[in-house]
Write an enzyme that holds these catalytic residues in place. Structure first.
Site, short mmCIF file in Angstrom:
data_model
loop_
_atom_site.label_atom_id
_atom_site.label_comp_id
_atom_site.label_asym_id
_atom_site.label_seq_id
_atom_site.Cartn_x
_atom_site.Cartn_y
_atom_site.Cartn_z
N TYR A 44 0.98 -1.22 -0.09
CA TYR A 44 0.15 0.11 0.05
C TYR A 44 0.97 1.32 0.13
O TYR A 44 0.62 2.19 -0.75
CB TYR A 44 -0.95 -0.03 1.20
N LYS A 54 0.85 4.11 -2.75
CA LYS A 54 0.33 5.51 -2.37
C LYS A 54 1.57 6.42 -2.45
O LYS A 54 1.13 7.71 -2.93
CB LYS A 54 0.16 5.54 -1.00
P1 NAI Z 1 -13.75 3.02 1.72
O1 NAI Z 1 -13.29 1.34 1.78
O2 NAI Z 1 -14.81 3.31 2.66
O3 NAI Z 1 -13.83 3.43 0.14
C1 NAI Z 1 -13.14 3.00 -0.85
C2 NAI Z 1 -13.98 2.53 -1.82
O4 NAI Z 1 -13.51 2.02 -2.98
C3 NAI Z 1 -15.05 1.15 -1.44
O5 NAI Z 1 -16.44 1.59 -1.49
C4 NAI Z 1 -14.77 0.25 -2.60
O6 NAI Z 1 -15.76 -0.48 -2.88
C5 NAI Z 1 -14.06 1.07 -3.61
N1 NAI Z 1 -13.38 0.13 -4.53
C6 NAI Z 1 -12.59 -0.75 -4.13
N2 NAI Z 1 -11.79 -1.24 -5.15
C7 NAI Z 1 -12.32 -0.67 -6.44
C8 NAI Z 1 -12.22 -0.88 -7.75
N3 NAI Z 1 -11.35 -1.46 -8.41
N4 NAI Z 1 -12.94 -0.07 -8.46
C9 NAI Z 1 -13.63 0.91 -8.00
N5 NAI Z 1 -13.85 1.18 -6.64
C10 NAI Z 1 -13.31 0.46 -5.86
O7 NAI Z 1 -12.27 3.67 2.30
P2 NAI Z 1 -11.92 5.12 2.55
O8 NAI Z 1 -11.17 5.30 3.66
O9 NAI Z 1 -12.87 5.99 2.21
O10 NAI Z 1 -10.71 5.23 1.46
C11 NAI Z 1 -10.76 6.01 0.08
C12 NAI Z 1 -9.35 6.51 -0.27
O11 NAI Z 1 -8.88 7.08 0.91
C13 NAI Z 1 -8.73 5.02 -0.60
O12 NAI Z 1 -7.96 5.40 -1.60
C14 NAI Z 1 -7.72 5.03 0.69
O13 NAI Z 1 -6.53 4.27 0.43
C15 NAI Z 1 -7.53 6.61 1.04
N6 NAI Z 1 -7.00 6.61 2.38
C16 NAI Z 1 -7.82 6.54 3.28
C17 NAI Z 1 -7.48 7.14 4.68
C18 NAI Z 1 -8.47 6.73 5.87
O14 NAI Z 1 -8.01 7.47 6.75
N7 NAI Z 1 -9.80 6.30 5.53
C19 NAI Z 1 -6.25 7.13 4.96
C20 NAI Z 1 -5.35 7.44 3.91
C21 NAI Z 1 -5.79 7.21 2.55
#
Ligand code: NAI
Length: 300
Positions: free
Chosen positions: A162, A166
């Site tokens: 990851y 990132k």
């Molecule tokens: P989340 O799991 O709620 O949202 C991610 C969404 O991406 C999910 O709804 C999932 O179904 C969708 N997804 C996964 N693979 C996919 C694909 N191949 N094509 C289309 N959609 C797909 O998680 P969150 O926390 O909202 O994450 C959003 C972004 O923020 C991610 O890139 C994560 O790595 C990043 N991030 C989040 C942090 C946090 O504190 N929540 C910290 C640092 C980065």
């Protein structure tokens, strides 16, 4: 009060079925953007499919907004951009947000765990962005967000795959900010920390409650507004706080007294404390500044 609005703009938000992406989609939808709510609907490890996207589209419509669902994976990003063009005839904003986790300590990390993370985060952003790029260039307008993480910037135990992806997104954004400059394409990176299913077992419970994605959505929305002209920035945001991150150089050290001297392992050792001394660190925003700094040092 003058409200920033997005009417006439079409926004694609990947992974917008939940978490941060959902907050971005709802906010942009409530401010007049037509939104493509993309989400494969997988579990947090990337397995399976479901209809999260439909629920977000319904929520946007219930509030009087315009949105369409898209269930393609970001690894086929061209299909997501096609959804925007087919339904709304244009695309102006792309928020690369979709993400999954396959955390393992490095020794135990399988090639599949590695490949899947690179595919969704890095290749997914590449594919979706490249599909939108042609339109952005032609219309001389585009606003793009990459989503990085402090795990990428600083490392985090169990997240080698990851972290690599990132930090890769930061490199991608840096170059696209340069290539997009003359076409009014602005490319910036958000480093969020928020409560979502990705962090529910990582953040302490009281922090989890407070770290609402809604507190980050306005930061991202501002960075994709037409009035926003910065590009190539890395913005870290959580809990109603935002800060810029960027790379710095130390003042550095000359490793030999004059150009005819050799550089030896010992001269490196003897100068090392100065190489890594960050007092009066120099801020580097552009690749050319690296060369300018070097030329200045070599003339001393
Ligand atoms: P989340 O799991 O709620 O949202 C991610 C969404 O991406 C999910 O709804 C999932 O179904 C969708 N997804 C996964 N693979 C996919 C694909 N191949 N094509 C289309 N959609 C797909 O998680 P969150 O926390 O909202 O994450 C959003 C972004 O923020 C991610 O890139 C994560 O790595 C990043 N991030 C989040 C942090 C946090 O504190 N929540 C910290 C640092 C980065």
């Amino acid at each position: 009060m003058d409200q920033l609005n997005f009417s006439g703009r079409v926004a694609v938000v990947t992974g917008a079925g939940g978490g941060l992406g959902k907050a971005y989609a709802l906010l942009l939808g409530s401010r007049g953007a037509k939104v493509v709510v993309n989400d494969l609907g997988s579990a947090r490890d990337g397995v399976g499919k479901s209809n999260f996207a439909d629920l977000v589209v319904q929520e946007i419509k219930d509030k009087g907004g315009i949105a369409v669902a898209d269930y393609n994976s970001v690894v086929e990003g061209e299909k997501i951009i096609k959804t925007a063009l087919d339904n709304f005839g244009r695309v102006d904003i792309l928020i690369n947000n979709a993400g999954i986790l396959r955390d393992k300590s490095f020794q135990k990390m399988s090639e599949q765990d590695w490949d899947l993370i690179q595919a969704v985060h890095l290749k997914g952003a590449y594919k979706t962005t490249q599909a939108a790029w042609e339109t952005f260039k032609k219309q001389k307008y585009g606003r793009i967000i990459m989503t990085s993480s402090n795990a990428g910037l600083f490392g985090n135990f169990g997240q080698a795959n990851y972290s690599a992806a990132k930090m890769g997104l930061v490199g991608l954004a840096s170059t696209l900010a340069i290539e997009g400059a003359k076409y009014n394409i602005k490319v910036n990176t958000i480093v969020p920390t928020a409560a979502s299913r990705l962090t529910e077992d990582i953040l302490p419970p009281e922090m989890f409650q407070a770290m609402k994605p809604d507190l980050i959505a306005p930061v991202v929305a501002y960075m994709v507004h037409e009035s926003f002209t910065d590009s190539g920035l890395i913005i870290d945001s959580t809990l109603g706080f935002a800060t810029k991150a960027h790379l710095v150089h130390s003042q550095g050290a000359l490793l030999r007294k004059k150009p005819s001297d050799p550089v030896t392992i010992e001269s490196v050792r003897d100068n090392w404390s100065q190489v890594v001394n960050m007092e009066n660190a120099q801020h580097i925003d552009k690749i050319a500044e690296v060369t300018v700094n070097l030329v200045e040092k070599l003339q001393v």
